[in-house]
Design an enzyme around this catalytic site. Structure first.
Site, mmCIF file in Angstrom:
data_model
loop_
_atom_site.group_PDB
_atom_site.id
_atom_site.type_symbol
_atom_site.label_atom_id
_atom_site.label_comp_id
_atom_site.label_asym_id
_atom_site.label_seq_id
_atom_site.Cartn_x
_atom_site.Cartn_y
_atom_site.Cartn_z
ATOM 1 C CD GLU A 1 -60.381 10.979 13.437
ATOM 2 O OE1 GLU A 1 -61.126 10.524 12.552
ATOM 3 O OE2 GLU A 1 -59.722 10.252 14.189
ATOM 4 C CE LYS B 1 -60.125 7.296 16.562
ATOM 5 N NZ LYS B 1 -59.684 7.320 15.141
ATOM 6 C CB CYS C 1 -63.412 9.015 14.187
ATOM 7 S SG CYS C 1 -63.541 8.420 12.489
HETATM 8 O O1 LIG Z 1 -57.231 8.193 7.409
HETATM 9 C C1 LIG Z 1 -57.019 9.367 7.662
HETATM 10 O O2 LIG Z 1 -56.177 10.061 7.045
HETATM 11 C C2 LIG Z 1 -57.749 10.022 8.770
HETATM 12 N N1 LIG Z 1 -58.500 9.101 9.526
HETATM 13 C C3 LIG Z 1 -58.351 9.020 10.846
HETATM 14 O O3 LIG Z 1 -57.564 9.732 11.413
HETATM 15 C C4 LIG Z 1 -59.112 8.002 11.609
HETATM 16 C C5 LIG Z 1 -58.124 6.947 11.990
HETATM 17 S S1 LIG Z 1 -57.283 6.257 10.581
HETATM 18 N N2 LIG Z 1 -60.202 7.451 10.883
HETATM 19 C C6 LIG Z 1 -61.135 6.690 11.461
HETATM 20 O O4 LIG Z 1 -61.139 6.441 12.662
HETATM 21 C C7 LIG Z 1 -62.194 6.140 10.495
HETATM 22 C C8 LIG Z 1 -63.176 5.201 11.136
HETATM 23 C C9 LIG Z 1 -64.078 4.621 10.105
HETATM 24 O O5 LIG Z 1 -64.119 5.038 8.966
HETATM 25 C C10 LIG Z 1 -64.961 3.493 10.487
HETATM 26 O O6 LIG Z 1 -65.087 3.171 11.684
HETATM 27 O O7 LIG Z 1 -65.561 2.909 9.573
#
Ligand SMILES: O=C(O)CNC(=O)[C@H](CS)NC(=O)CCC(=O)C(=O)O
Length: 270
Positions: free
Chosen positions: A43, A114, A157
C-alpha cells in the site's frame, strides 16, 4: 494452476513519487531475477506522505503510477499488484485508495477500491483519519482467475481486520489472498502476523502480504515484515525490517493437501 514463485515486496516509501518508483523498480527487478512470476507492491508504494500532499498531487500520482505498473509488467513479463495508490474521484476532492492487478501483456486484470478506511487514534499518540481524503469503495473485491497463477483475491491493509471480506473471497474460490499494507509500527508488532495467519488458516488460502517498513515521513513508522504464508498458516518467507523481498513457492498440491487435511471451508454452516 501451476507451481510458481511469488514475491511480496517491502519498501520505505516517502513523499516523493519518482524516488519511490525507482525503489519499486529495483525491488521488482530483484524479485524477477530470483524467479518470481507474481509480484506484489505494498500500500502507498508510489507515494506515502501527508494526506493533503497526496490529495494535491493526486492526478499526477494516479497517472504516473498506473503507467508504471503497465510498463513494469510488460518489461519483466510478470503479473504485478500495485497494492494501493490514490486515484481521484470525479468531481470530488477525494481519492479512492486503489489496488490494481496488471498482467504480463500490460492488461488490467482486476481493480479494487479500499472499503474499510483507517479512522483510528492509535495509542502511540498518532491519529489517522483516512476518510478525510479517501472515499470508501462500495464493492466487495474481485477474484481474478488466472489459469496459471490460480484465483487471486484482492484487499488492502486495514481490510485484514474484517474477516467477512476474506470469507467472501474464499467463497468465490480464491486460492491466493493479497493483503498489501502500510501497517503502523505500533499495531503491527502485536497484530500484523496474527491477523495474516488467521486469514490464511481460516480460508485455507495462501496469503501474500507486501509491506511498508521504517520511517516514511515525520513520525510515521511502519512495521515491515512483508510475508508469504501457506494455507496451513506456516510463514514461508518474511522480509524482516529492511526494504527487500519475501519470496516463496505457491503450490496447488499444497492447497489440495491442506484442504483435504483441514476441510473447514466445506464445514461452513453460515
Ligand atoms: O498513514 C499513511 O501515510 C499510510 N497509511 C495508509 O494509507 C493506511 C490508511 S491511513 N494505513 C492503514 O490502513 C494502516 C492499518 C493499520 O495499521 C492497522 O490496522 O493497525
Amino acid at each position: 494452476m501451476k507451481s510458481y514463485l511469488a514475491a511480496a515486496i517491502q519498501m520505505t516509501s516517502v513523499p516523493d513519487l519518482q524516488k519511490n518508483l525507482a525503489q519499486a523498480e529495483e525491488l521488482i527487478d530483484l524479485a524477477v531475477r530470483q524467479g518470481a512470476e507474481l509480484v506484489g507492491l505494498p500500500e502507498n508504494f508510489s507515494f506515502m506522505g501527508e494526506e493533503k500532499d497526496k490529495l494535491a498531487q493526486g492526478n499526477a500520482i494516479a497517472q504516473v503510477t498506473e503507467t508504471f505498473l503497465h510498463t513494469m509488467a510488460q518489461r519483466f513479463q510478470v503479473t504485478i499488484l500495485g497494492g494501493g495508490f490514490p486515484i481521484p474521484v470525479d468531481s470530488h476532492s477525494k481519492v479512492y485508495n486503489t489496488a490494481l492487478l496488471i498482467g504480463t501483456n500490460g492488461q488490467e486484470l482486476a481493480r479494487y477500491q479500499k472499503v474499510h478506511l483507517f479512522d483510528v487514534n492509535v495509542p502511540d499518540g498518532n491519529t489517522y483519519q483516512e476518510s478525510s481524503t479517501v472515499m470508501a469503495g462500495q464493492e466487495l473485491p474481485a477474484v481474478y482467475t488466472s489459469p496459471e497463477l490460480g484465483k487471486i483475491g484482492l484487499s488492502i491493509c486495514y481490510d485484514v481486520r474484517f474477516p467477512e471480506l476474506y470469507r467472501h473471497l474464499s467463497s468465490q474460490g480464491a486460492d491466493v489472498l493479497f493483503i498489501p499494507a502500510a501497517f503502523t509500527a505500533f499495531t503491527g508488532k502485536d497484530h500484523w502476523q496474527v491477523l495474516l495467519q488467521a486469514r490464511a488458516i481460516e480460508n485455507t488460502c495462501y496469503v501474500i502480504a507486501p509491506a511498508q517498513t521504517g520511517t516514511n515521513y515525520h513520525r510515521r513508522q511502519t512495521h515491515g515484515h512483508a510475508m508469504i504464508i501457506d494455507p496451513w498458516g506456516v510463514i514461508l518467507a518474511d522480509a524482516g525490517e529492511k526494504p527487500g523481498v519475501a519470496i516463496a513457492e505457491i503450490k496447488p498440491t499444497r492447497l489440495e493437501q491442506v484442504r483435504r487435511q483441514m476441510p473447514s471451508l466445506k464445514h461452513r454452516v453460515f
